[in-house]
Design a protein around this motif. Sequence first.
Motif, PDB file in Angstrom:
ATOM      1  N   TYR A  68       2.093  15.221   2.760  1.00  0.00           N
ATOM      2  CA  TYR A  68       2.069  13.798   3.111  1.00  0.00           C
ATOM      3  C   TYR A  68       0.900  13.020   2.510  1.00  0.00           C
ATOM      4  N   PRO A  69      -0.362  13.479   2.630  1.00  0.00           N
ATOM      5  CA  PRO A  69      -1.469  12.647   2.127  1.00  0.00           C
ATOM      6  C   PRO A  69      -1.368  12.319   0.637  1.00  0.00           C
ATOM      7  N   LEU A  70      -1.072  13.306  -0.189  1.00  0.00           N
ATOM      8  CA  LEU A  70      -0.968  13.056  -1.631  1.00  0.00           C
ATOM      9  C   LEU A  70       0.216  12.138  -1.939  1.00  0.00           C
ATOM     10  N   MET A 111      19.402   7.702   0.722  1.00  0.00           N
ATOM     11  CA  MET A 111      18.656   7.797   1.974  1.00  0.00           C
ATOM     12  C   MET A 111      17.661   6.651   2.112  1.00  0.00           C
ATOM     13  N   ALA A 112      16.939   6.347   1.040  1.00  0.00           N
ATOM     14  CA  ALA A 112      15.846   5.377   1.103  1.00  0.00           C
ATOM     15  C   ALA A 112      16.329   3.945   1.327  1.00  0.00           C
ATOM     16  N   VAL A 167      12.694   0.728   8.476  1.00  0.00           N
ATOM     17  CA  VAL A 167      11.284   0.576   8.125  1.00  0.00           C
ATOM     18  C   VAL A 167      10.892  -0.882   7.880  1.00  0.00           C
ATOM     19  N   ASP A 168      11.676  -1.620   7.120  1.00  0.00           N
ATOM     20  CA  ASP A 168      11.351  -3.017   6.841  1.00  0.00           C
ATOM     21  C   ASP A 168      11.257  -3.846   8.127  1.00  0.00           C
ATOM     22  N   PRO A 169      12.213  -3.751   9.048  1.00  0.00           N
ATOM     23  CA  PRO A 169      12.060  -4.515  10.291  1.00  0.00           C
ATOM     24  C   PRO A 169      10.805  -4.125  11.091  1.00  0.00           C
ATOM     25  N   LEU A 182       5.613   5.042   6.611  1.00  0.00           N
ATOM     26  CA  LEU A 182       6.873   5.451   7.238  1.00  0.00           C
ATOM     27  C   LEU A 182       7.875   5.987   6.223  1.00  0.00           C
ATOM     28  N   MET A 183       7.988   5.313   5.088  1.00  0.00           N
ATOM     29  CA  MET A 183       8.948   5.752   4.074  1.00  0.00           C
ATOM     30  C   MET A 183       8.590   7.138   3.540  1.00  0.00           C
ATOM     31  N   VAL A 184       7.317   7.363   3.248  1.00  0.00           N
ATOM     32  CA  VAL A 184       6.899   8.662   2.711  1.00  0.00           C
ATOM     33  C   VAL A 184       7.125   9.758   3.747  1.00  0.00           C
ATOM     34  N   LEU A 185       6.798   9.487   4.989  1.00  0.00           N
ATOM     35  CA  LEU A 185       6.973  10.496   6.033  1.00  0.00           C
ATOM     36  C   LEU A 185       8.436  10.911   6.167  1.00  0.00           C
TER      37      LEU A 185
END
Length: 167
Positions: free
Chosen positions: A46-48, A130-131, A139-141, A18-21
């Motif tokens: 995304y994959p890399l 942002m992160a 994301v964490d929840p 989720l974070m990377v996306l």
Amino acid sequence: MPRNFKEELLFTAVMAGLMVLVMAGYNIALADGFGHHFIREVLVGYPLALLVAAICDLGIIGPGVKYLFFHYIINDYMKKKQIRIALTISVMMVAGMVTLMSLFGMVVTQNFGGNVFLTYLHTWIFNLFMALPLQLLIVDPIARKILSLVQKVPAPEQPLETETSKD
């Protein structure tokens, strides 16, 4: 919190996925706007980015943060409530991951600008702003909810082995 390596992999997959996306979309939108190639650019990279993030999380940042936290930072005040421990580790993880993934993003896009240090600092600050809320509020929840659902599912029962006699 994950209790074993299998749960750690699931938690990392959800968290990093989720974070990377979202962060990939954020950085592409900052650099290029929301053009007609936006979704394709996010999905192509995304994959890399996910692979690098998972390696950084499981192999570098995660172990480093846990070592620092449990050897130097944790205290009796934090031990009173589990949420204090989780939030501190989450903030440290985000700082570490933003540090490495900002560098990764600059290398992949070859975005070094006129001054590499200032370009990196700019990238790092924008990514951190942002992160951090993304991680702590969204994301964490989600990752913890998925992990708790997996932890509540009882393990499948193993059939009892019967002894057979040899004559």
